[in-house]
Scaffold this active site. Structure first.
Site, PDB file in Angstrom:
ATOM      1  N   ASP A  59       0.918  -1.020  -0.069  1.00 33.52           N
ATOM      2  CA  ASP A  59       0.007   0.088   0.257  1.00 33.52           C
ATOM      3  C   ASP A  59       0.762   1.150   0.155  1.00 33.52           C
ATOM      4  OD1 ASP A  59      -1.837   2.063   0.685  1.00 33.52           O
ATOM      5  OD2 ASP A  59      -3.209   0.431   1.239  1.00 33.52           O
ATOM      6  N   ALA A  82       0.639   2.876  -9.249  1.00 31.09           N
ATOM      7  CA  ALA A  82      -0.631   2.770  -8.035  1.00 31.09           C
ATOM      8  C   ALA A  82      -1.119   4.456  -7.905  1.00 31.09           C
ATOM      9  CB  ALA A  82      -0.058   2.270  -6.995  1.00 31.09           C
ATOM     10  N   GLN A  84      -4.824   6.942  -6.789  1.00 25.14           N
ATOM     11  CA  GLN A  84      -6.373   7.173  -6.832  1.00 25.14           C
ATOM     12  C   GLN A  84      -6.365   7.808  -8.137  1.00 25.14           C
ATOM     13  OE1 GLN A  84      -9.439   8.071  -7.463  1.00 25.14           O
ATOM     14  NE2 GLN A  84      -9.044   9.894  -6.571  1.00 25.14           N
ATOM     15  N   SER A  85      -6.839   7.294  -8.856  1.00 27.51           N
ATOM     16  CA  SER A  85      -6.737   7.772 -10.579  1.00 27.51           C
ATOM     17  C   SER A  85      -7.877   8.264 -10.826  1.00 27.51           C
ATOM     18  CB  SER A  85      -6.215   6.346 -11.529  1.00 27.51           C
ATOM     19  OG  SER A  85      -7.485   5.516 -11.757  1.00 27.51           O
ATOM     20  N   THR A 126       0.760  12.712 -15.596  1.00 32.55           N
ATOM     21  CA  THR A 126      -0.620  12.638 -16.457  1.00 32.55           C
ATOM     22  C   THR A 126      -0.605  14.081 -17.170  1.00 32.55           C
ATOM     23  OG1 THR A 126      -2.889  12.731 -16.078  1.00 32.55           O
ATOM     24  CG2 THR A 126      -1.647  13.136 -14.126  1.00 32.55           C
ATOM     25  N   GLU A 128      -3.494  15.595 -16.889  1.00 31.71           N
ATOM     26  CA  GLU A 128      -4.128  16.313 -16.156  1.00 31.71           C
ATOM     27  C   GLU A 128      -3.661  17.566 -15.420  1.00 31.71           C
ATOM     28  OE1 GLU A 128      -7.461  16.458 -14.745  1.00 31.71           O
ATOM     29  OE2 GLU A 128      -7.697  15.736 -16.763  1.00 31.71           O
ATOM     30  N   TYR A 150      -6.738  15.864  -7.788  1.00 36.25           N
ATOM     31  CA  TYR A 150      -5.816  14.835  -8.454  1.00 36.25           C
ATOM     32  C   TYR A 150      -4.728  15.359  -8.973  1.00 36.25           C
ATOM     33  CZ  TYR A 150      -4.534  11.216 -12.244  1.00 36.25           C
ATOM     34  OH  TYR A 150      -3.830  10.283 -12.961  1.00 36.25           O
ATOM     35  N   LYS A 154      -0.674  15.074  -8.545  1.00 37.75           N
ATOM     36  CA  LYS A 154       0.202  14.433  -9.519  1.00 37.75           C
ATOM     37  C   LYS A 154       1.545  15.280 -10.050  1.00 37.75           C
ATOM     38  CE  LYS A 154      -1.220  10.130 -10.727  1.00 37.75           C
ATOM     39  NZ  LYS A 154      -0.269   9.070 -10.973  1.00 37.75           N
ATOM     40  N   HIS A 180      -5.460   7.177 -21.900  1.00 31.99           N
ATOM     41  CA  HIS A 180      -5.390   5.862 -22.636  1.00 31.99           C
ATOM     42  C   HIS A 180      -6.448   4.718 -22.184  1.00 31.99           C
ATOM     43  CE1 HIS A 180      -2.403   6.284 -19.710  1.00 31.99           C
ATOM     44  NE2 HIS A 180      -2.509   4.870 -19.441  1.00 31.99           N
TER      45      HIS A 180
HETATM   46  P1  NAP Z   1      -6.395   2.291 -12.435  1.00 30.22           P
HETATM   47  O1  NAP Z   1      -6.875   1.299 -13.307  1.00 30.22           O
HETATM   48  O2  NAP Z   1      -7.220   3.238 -11.577  1.00 30.22           O
HETATM   49  O3  NAP Z   1      -5.432   1.216 -11.473  1.00 30.22           O
HETATM   50  C1  NAP Z   1      -4.954   1.963 -10.230  1.00 30.22           C
HETATM   51  C2  NAP Z   1      -3.973   1.146  -9.605  1.00 30.22           C
HETATM   52  O4  NAP Z   1      -3.749   1.574  -8.238  1.00 30.22           O
HETATM   53  C3  NAP Z   1      -4.649  -0.400  -9.100  1.00 30.22           C
HETATM   54  O5  NAP Z   1      -4.170  -1.391  -9.053  1.00 30.22           O
HETATM   55  C4  NAP Z   1      -5.301   0.133  -7.740  1.00 30.22           C
HETATM   56  O6  NAP Z   1      -5.512  -0.921  -6.695  1.00 30.22           O
HETATM   57  C5  NAP Z   1      -3.882   0.791  -7.268  1.00 30.22           C
HETATM   58  N1  NAP Z   1      -4.057   1.522  -5.922  1.00 30.22           N
HETATM   59  C6  NAP Z   1      -4.831   2.393  -5.712  1.00 30.22           C
HETATM   60  N2  NAP Z   1      -4.579   3.090  -4.384  1.00 30.22           N
HETATM   61  C7  NAP Z   1      -3.443   2.364  -3.963  1.00 30.22           C
HETATM   62  C8  NAP Z   1      -2.897   2.353  -2.645  1.00 30.22           C
HETATM   63  N3  NAP Z   1      -3.241   3.177  -1.690  1.00 30.22           N
HETATM   64  N4  NAP Z   1      -1.763   1.442  -2.828  1.00 30.22           N
HETATM   65  C9  NAP Z   1      -1.392   0.728  -3.513  1.00 30.22           C
HETATM   66  N5  NAP Z   1      -1.960   0.628  -4.496  1.00 30.22           N
HETATM   67  C10 NAP Z   1      -3.278   1.324  -4.894  1.00 30.22           C
HETATM   68  O7  NAP Z   1      -5.334   3.105 -13.316  1.00 30.22           O
HETATM   69  P2  NAP Z   1      -4.725   3.218 -14.530  1.00 30.22           P
HETATM   70  O8  NAP Z   1      -5.693   3.766 -15.549  1.00 30.22           O
HETATM   71  O9  NAP Z   1      -4.100   1.900 -14.782  1.00 30.22           O
HETATM   72  O10 NAP Z   1      -3.427   4.204 -14.452  1.00 30.22           O
HETATM   73  C11 NAP Z   1      -2.213   3.807 -13.700  1.00 30.22           C
HETATM   74  C12 NAP Z   1      -1.367   4.937 -13.658  1.00 30.22           C
HETATM   75  O11 NAP Z   1      -1.383   5.855 -14.389  1.00 30.22           O
HETATM   76  C13 NAP Z   1      -2.229   5.944 -12.182  1.00 30.22           C
HETATM   77  O12 NAP Z   1      -1.184   6.272 -11.492  1.00 30.22           O
HETATM   78  C14 NAP Z   1      -2.911   6.895 -13.244  1.00 30.22           C
HETATM   79  O13 NAP Z   1      -3.011   7.873 -12.149  1.00 30.22           O
HETATM   80  C15 NAP Z   1      -1.827   7.262 -14.169  1.00 30.22           C
HETATM   81  N6  NAP Z   1      -2.513   7.683 -15.464  1.00 30.22           N
HETATM   82  C16 NAP Z   1      -3.408   7.260 -16.026  1.00 30.22           C
HETATM   83  C17 NAP Z   1      -3.997   7.714 -17.174  1.00 30.22           C
HETATM   84  C18 NAP Z   1      -5.055   7.042 -18.144  1.00 30.22           C
HETATM   85  O14 NAP Z   1      -5.546   7.691 -19.075  1.00 30.22           O
HETATM   86  N7  NAP Z   1      -5.405   5.844 -17.775  1.00 30.22           N
HETATM   87  C19 NAP Z   1      -3.196   8.760 -17.793  1.00 30.22           C
HETATM   88  C20 NAP Z   1      -2.401   9.309 -17.101  1.00 30.22           C
HETATM   89  C21 NAP Z   1      -1.887   8.720 -15.924  1.00 30.22           C
HETATM   90  P3  NAP Z   1      -7.019  -1.544  -6.687  1.00 30.22           P
HETATM   91  O15 NAP Z   1      -7.130  -2.580  -7.788  1.00 30.22           O
HETATM   92  O16 NAP Z   1      -6.763  -2.476  -5.350  1.00 30.22           O
HETATM   93  O17 NAP Z   1      -7.912  -0.657  -6.703  1.00 30.22           O
HETATM   94  O1  F7E Z   2     -13.294  11.985 -17.952  1.00 30.22           O
HETATM   95  C1  F7E Z   2     -16.371  14.062 -19.320  1.00 30.22           C
HETATM   96  C2  F7E Z   2     -15.350  14.602 -17.837  1.00 30.22           C
HETATM   97  O2  F7E Z   2     -13.107  10.365 -16.134  1.00 30.22           O
HETATM   98  C3  F7E Z   2     -13.023  12.609 -19.188  1.00 30.22           C
HETATM   99  C4  F7E Z   2      -7.743   9.234 -15.762  1.00 30.22           C
HETATM  100  O3  F7E Z   2      -7.461   8.048 -16.234  1.00 30.22           O
HETATM  101  O4  F7E Z   2      -7.346  10.531 -17.719  1.00 30.22           O
HETATM  102  C5  F7E Z   2      -8.387  10.220 -16.798  1.00 30.22           C
HETATM  103  O5  F7E Z   2      -8.973  11.222 -16.247  1.00 30.22           O
HETATM  104  C6  F7E Z   2     -13.868  13.686 -19.541  1.00 30.22           C
HETATM  105  C7  F7E Z   2     -13.975  14.784 -18.418  1.00 30.22           C
HETATM  106  O6  F7E Z   2     -11.116  10.942 -17.572  1.00 30.22           O
HETATM  107  C8  F7E Z   2     -18.763  11.935 -17.629  1.00 30.22           C
HETATM  108  O7  F7E Z   2     -16.034  15.689 -17.331  1.00 30.22           O
HETATM  109  C9  F7E Z   2     -18.660  13.549 -19.153  1.00 30.22           C
HETATM  110  O8  F7E Z   2     -13.934  16.047 -18.980  1.00 30.22           O
HETATM  111  O9  F7E Z   2     -12.997   9.595 -18.238  1.00 30.22           O
HETATM  112  P1  F7E Z   2     -12.725  10.621 -17.542  1.00 30.22           P
HETATM  113  P2  F7E Z   2     -10.031  12.239 -17.196  1.00 30.22           P
HETATM  114  O10 F7E Z   2     -10.938  12.926 -15.924  1.00 30.22           O
HETATM  115  O11 F7E Z   2      -9.676  12.945 -18.355  1.00 30.22           O
HETATM  116  C10 F7E Z   2      -6.244  11.529 -17.246  1.00 30.22           C
HETATM  117  C11 F7E Z   2      -5.092  11.472 -18.097  1.00 30.22           C
HETATM  118  C12 F7E Z   2      -5.904  10.679 -15.764  1.00 30.22           C
HETATM  119  O12 F7E Z   2      -4.440  10.699 -15.456  1.00 30.22           O
HETATM  120  C13 F7E Z   2      -6.531   9.965 -15.019  1.00 30.22           C
HETATM  121  O13 F7E Z   2      -6.306   9.106 -13.832  1.00 30.22           O
HETATM  122  O14 F7E Z   2     -15.079  13.203 -19.755  1.00 30.22           O
HETATM  123  N1  F7E Z   2     -17.416  13.383 -18.573  1.00 30.22           N
HETATM  124  N2  F7E Z   2     -19.519  13.151 -18.699  1.00 30.22           N
HETATM  125  C14 F7E Z   2     -17.482  12.413 -17.922  1.00 30.22           C
HETATM  126  N3  F7E Z   2     -16.417  11.773 -17.134  1.00 30.22           N
HETATM  127  C15 F7E Z   2     -16.967  10.541 -16.612  1.00 30.22           C
HETATM  128  N4  F7E Z   2     -15.893   9.834 -15.840  1.00 30.22           N
HETATM  129  N5  F7E Z   2     -18.265  10.358 -16.222  1.00 30.22           N
HETATM  130  C16 F7E Z   2     -19.278  10.957 -16.947  1.00 30.22           C
HETATM  131  O15 F7E Z   2     -20.497  10.644 -16.934  1.00 30.22           O
END
Ligand code: NAP
Ligand code: F7E
Length: 337
Positions: A59, A82, A84-85, A126, A128, A150, A154, A180
């Protein structure tokens, strides 16, 4: 055989990265936090790699056990995925988000610095962090202006990674990854929420998908392509920061249309703002309505990334475009309904 440790191995990126590293011949270890709910390993199971990875209790809030684990493992590469994404949840859990997404990074860097300074480190930064964008497109040199707890957390993780590289000579890199997605994407994120909702409607359901801001634009790629970029960053002689993005931006509305078309629907958009709706011309079925509770306190309106540095230095290119991605996700949810 190289040894890698992945934090967040149960998440979307963790599962794809574990599969990639196993294919490359790595011994793959992953950190899993305890939960009363099972199964936790469904994504690893979906990719067929659950039996091939070594899992450890982990953790990001717990520095001492992290220290002991890294002291024992001393991995060649550590990928800190890892977090809170979910951006939306960061307004309701801002302190927890900061503890994991900001302080969690310095906990792990400090443990590495002491126990295994030769380990190559990847931080999941990210797009973000660009938030209220200061330039279009966004690159490694664009000023940061995060718009959510968030994004703010980050930014700390990003700069503490850079700082440990510059202060202590750690091989620590940040990937500034734009959105992605994949069939393994969490159900609360907008793309997956759309493809799951449309799959249900295509199977005869009648509940329209409830969404928030339809005008936001994101640069969406395929997670499988992006984990390859993470690995390439850690193969460089010198650590550095890289943007990974497609350089194509799409509204939520257009993603919805692409996913609906992949399931044979013909979308008609009507109204604006909170009155906007989508209907299937073929069946007259209501597909989408706006629900104000999904609007965010502050929005990131436009993201579009410039990944030229990754292309030139890492030879990295995304292979899946936005229509292919929408189709891949919609068909997967339809087939697995
Ligand atoms: P995800 O599916 O939400 O996975 C997050 C992972 O972090 C899960 O394995 C979760 O475990 C673990 N985790 C959460 N809190 C933790 C804690 N306190 N200690 C240990 N593990 C913990 O996210 P993802 O989309 O794969 O993204 C991977 C990383 O890239 C994240 O850091 C995210 O912020 C970053 N990121 C994502 C995107 C995107 O578009 N996907 C873009 C840019 C950056 P559980 O299974 O137990 O919940
Ligand atoms: O929202 C709009 C919302 O939650 C995308 C994470 O992986 O990418 C992700 O963050 C957009 C936003 O992703 C709904 O307002 C409309 O503008 O899919 P999302 P995110 O916020 O871009 C970044 C790069 C990360 O790093 C993060 O970890 O969509 N939107 N209607 C909505 N979004 C959600 N979730 N739900 C709706 O109903």
């Amino acid at each position: 055989m190289k040894k890698a440790f992945i934090t967040g191995i149960t998440g979307q990126d963790g599962a794809y990265l574990a599969k990639l590293l196993l294919e490359k011949g790595y011994e793959v270890h992953g950190g899993v936090r305890r939960s009363a709910s099972q199964p936790r390993l469904s994504r690893l199971e979906q990719l067929g790699v659950n039996a091939d990875v070594h899992l450890h209790d982990f953790d990001l809030s717990e520095p001492y056990s992290m220290f002991r684990l890294l002291d024992t493992l001393k991995p060649d590469e550590l990928y800190n995925l890892a977090a809170q994404s979910f951006v939306g949840a960061s307004w309701t859990t801002p302190i927890y988000t900061a503890d994991i997404d900001a302080m969690g990074v310095v906990r792990i860097l400090d443990a590495l610095r002491t126990t295994s300074p030769e380990t190559r480190f990847y931080q999941a930064s990210t797009s973000e962090m660009f938030g209220l964008v200061q330039e279009v497109p966004q690159s490694e040199t664009t000023s940061l202006y995060p718009r959510s707890p968030y994004g703010v957390a980050k930014v700390y993780g990003h700069f503490i990674t850079k700082n440990y590289r510059e202060s202590f000579g750690l091989h620590a890199s940040s990937g500034i990854l734009f959105n992605h997605e994949s069939p393994l994407r969490g159900k609360e994120f907008v793309t997956r929420k759309i493809t799951l909702g449309l799959a249900e409607l295509a199977h005869g359901g009648t509940t329209p998908v409830q969404l928030g801001n339809m005008d936001a634009k994101r640069d969406w790629g395929f997670a499988g392509d992006y984990v390859e970029g993470m690995w390439r960053m850690l193969q460089q002689e010198t650590a550095d920061d890289y943007v990974l993005a497609t350089h194509v931006t799409t509204t939520i509305r257009d993603f919805f249309t692409y996913a609906a078309e992949a399931l044979g629907m013909d979308v008609e958009w009507e109204g604006e703002g909170k009155s906007e709706t989508a209907t299937d011309r073929k069946t007259g079925k209501l597909l989408m309505q706006v629900a104000p509770e999904f609007y965010r306190p502050a929005e990131v309106d436009l993201l579009i990334g410039d990944a030229s540095k990754a292309r030139e230095k890492l030879g990295w290119e995304p292979k899946v475009d936005i229509r292919q991605l929408a189709e891949m996700m919609a068909k997967s949810d339809y087939d697995n309904f």
